[in-house]
Motif scaffolding. Sequence first.
Motif, mmCIF file in Angstrom:
data_model
loop_
_atom_site.group_PDB
_atom_site.id
_atom_site.type_symbol
_atom_site.label_atom_id
_atom_site.label_comp_id
_atom_site.label_asym_id
_atom_site.label_seq_id
_atom_site.Cartn_x
_atom_site.Cartn_y
_atom_site.Cartn_z
ATOM 1 N N TRP A 16 0.836 -1.195 0.000
ATOM 2 C CA TRP A 16 0.000 0.000 0.000
ATOM 3 C C TRP A 16 0.874 1.248 0.000
ATOM 4 O O TRP A 16 0.603 2.225 -0.708
ATOM 5 C CB TRP A 16 -0.936 -0.004 1.201
ATOM 6 N N LEU A 17 1.970 1.214 0.772
ATOM 7 C CA LEU A 17 2.906 2.338 0.788
ATOM 8 C C LEU A 17 3.631 2.454 -0.546
ATOM 9 O O LEU A 17 3.882 3.571 -1.035
ATOM 10 C CB LEU A 17 3.909 2.162 1.928
ATOM 11 N N THR A 18 3.957 1.326 -1.156
ATOM 12 C CA THR A 18 4.583 1.333 -2.482
ATOM 13 C C THR A 18 3.656 1.988 -3.506
ATOM 14 O O THR A 18 4.087 2.797 -4.333
ATOM 15 C CB THR A 18 4.925 -0.102 -2.928
ATOM 16 N N TRP A 184 9.676 -18.455 -0.398
ATOM 17 C CA TRP A 184 8.260 -18.125 -0.374
ATOM 18 C C TRP A 184 8.059 -16.613 -0.253
ATOM 19 O O TRP A 184 7.169 -16.035 -0.901
ATOM 20 C CB TRP A 184 7.560 -18.834 0.783
ATOM 21 N N LEU A 185 8.877 -15.993 0.586
ATOM 22 C CA LEU A 185 8.770 -14.542 0.760
ATOM 23 C C LEU A 185 9.143 -13.796 -0.522
ATOM 24 O O LEU A 185 8.453 -12.862 -0.926
ATOM 25 C CB LEU A 185 9.667 -14.089 1.919
ATOM 26 N N PHE A 186 10.230 -14.236 -1.154
ATOM 27 C CA PHE A 186 10.627 -13.623 -2.426
ATOM 28 C C PHE A 186 9.515 -13.770 -3.462
ATOM 29 O O PHE A 186 9.193 -12.825 -4.194
ATOM 30 C CB PHE A 186 11.910 -14.258 -2.955
ATOM 31 N N ALA A 190 7.527 -10.673 -5.126
ATOM 32 C CA ALA A 190 7.644 -10.560 -6.588
ATOM 33 C C ALA A 190 6.268 -10.567 -7.234
ATOM 34 O O ALA A 190 6.007 -9.805 -8.181
ATOM 35 C CB ALA A 190 8.490 -11.700 -7.142
ATOM 36 N N LEU A 191 5.371 -11.402 -6.729
ATOM 37 C CA LEU A 191 4.011 -11.453 -7.269
ATOM 38 C C LEU A 191 3.303 -10.117 -7.077
ATOM 39 O O LEU A 191 2.590 -9.638 -7.976
ATOM 40 C CB LEU A 191 3.221 -12.571 -6.586
ATOM 41 N N GLY A 192 3.517 -9.488 -5.934
ATOM 42 C CA GLY A 192 2.905 -8.185 -5.681
ATOM 43 C C GLY A 192 3.365 -7.136 -6.672
ATOM 44 O O GLY A 192 2.554 -6.372 -7.215
ATOM 45 N N TYR A 193 4.677 -7.110 -6.918
ATOM 46 C CA TYR A 193 5.200 -6.153 -7.905
ATOM 47 C C TYR A 193 4.663 -6.459 -9.305
ATOM 48 O O TYR A 193 4.360 -5.549 -10.084
ATOM 49 C CB TYR A 193 6.725 -6.189 -7.917
ATOM 50 N N PHE A 198 1.401 -5.306 -14.116
ATOM 51 C CA PHE A 198 0.352 -5.736 -15.036
ATOM 52 C C PHE A 198 -0.790 -4.723 -15.083
ATOM 53 O O PHE A 198 -1.383 -4.486 -16.147
ATOM 54 C CB PHE A 198 -0.188 -7.105 -14.636
ATOM 55 N N VAL A 199 -1.123 -4.106 -13.953
ATOM 56 C CA VAL A 199 -2.176 -3.084 -13.924
ATOM 57 C C VAL A 199 -1.769 -1.880 -14.764
ATOM 58 O O VAL A 199 -2.561 -1.354 -15.558
ATOM 59 C CB VAL A 199 -2.489 -2.657 -12.472
#
Length: 215
Positions: A16-18, A184-186, A190-193, A198-199
């Motif tokens: 959200w901050l990003t 898993w964290l990476f 990465a999926l969030g970015y 994509f948006v």
Amino acid sequence: MNVLIDNLPKIISGFWLTVQLLVVSGVIATLLGTVLAGMRVSPVPVLQRAGTAYVTVFRNTPLLIVFLIVVTGLPAVGLQYSFFDRAIISLSLYTSAFVCEALRSGINAIQAGQAEASRAIGMTFGQSLRLIVLPQAFRAVVPPLASILIALTKNTAIAEVFGVTEASYQLDSLVRDFPTALWWLFAGIALGYMIIVFVIAGGASLLERRWTVTR
């Protein structure tokens, strides 16, 4: 996987901050870049040189250096802003130089006859630029502007170095606390970015198609 799920609120908070960094910096950079592009094509030599100097400096300066100058320089001259605000300023100053060049290429692609015709009917340079040239230039440079916003999305990660708790900051924090869940964290971050990218790409593609149809 459980670590990723259990810490999902923290990760969402970071993204959200990003997104806030991206949106606010993107809007400011677009506005400033538009002004700079107008300066670079202006018939006034002083404005041309000032716009060229700005673009040359910021395009050839690493973003981290811009951050260091803004983060340490503003308090030195008595301007006290939060690290978030200073990150916005840094990202906006840097990105506006690239927006300027993208828009300038769009302006240069427009037939000179249109600007000449607008001046022939009594429009000033500013009116011609605002009403005739820039609307067409923005339509022509949607893909490069989208690429600049995608680059800005990735550049927001530098704010982590200065304590802004965006997505990359949360990743580093979680990796230190849960080193066994590194991959898993990476993957989650990465999926969030990727979703953000994509948006942006999808929005640009939709806008480009819509403007192409309405030409």
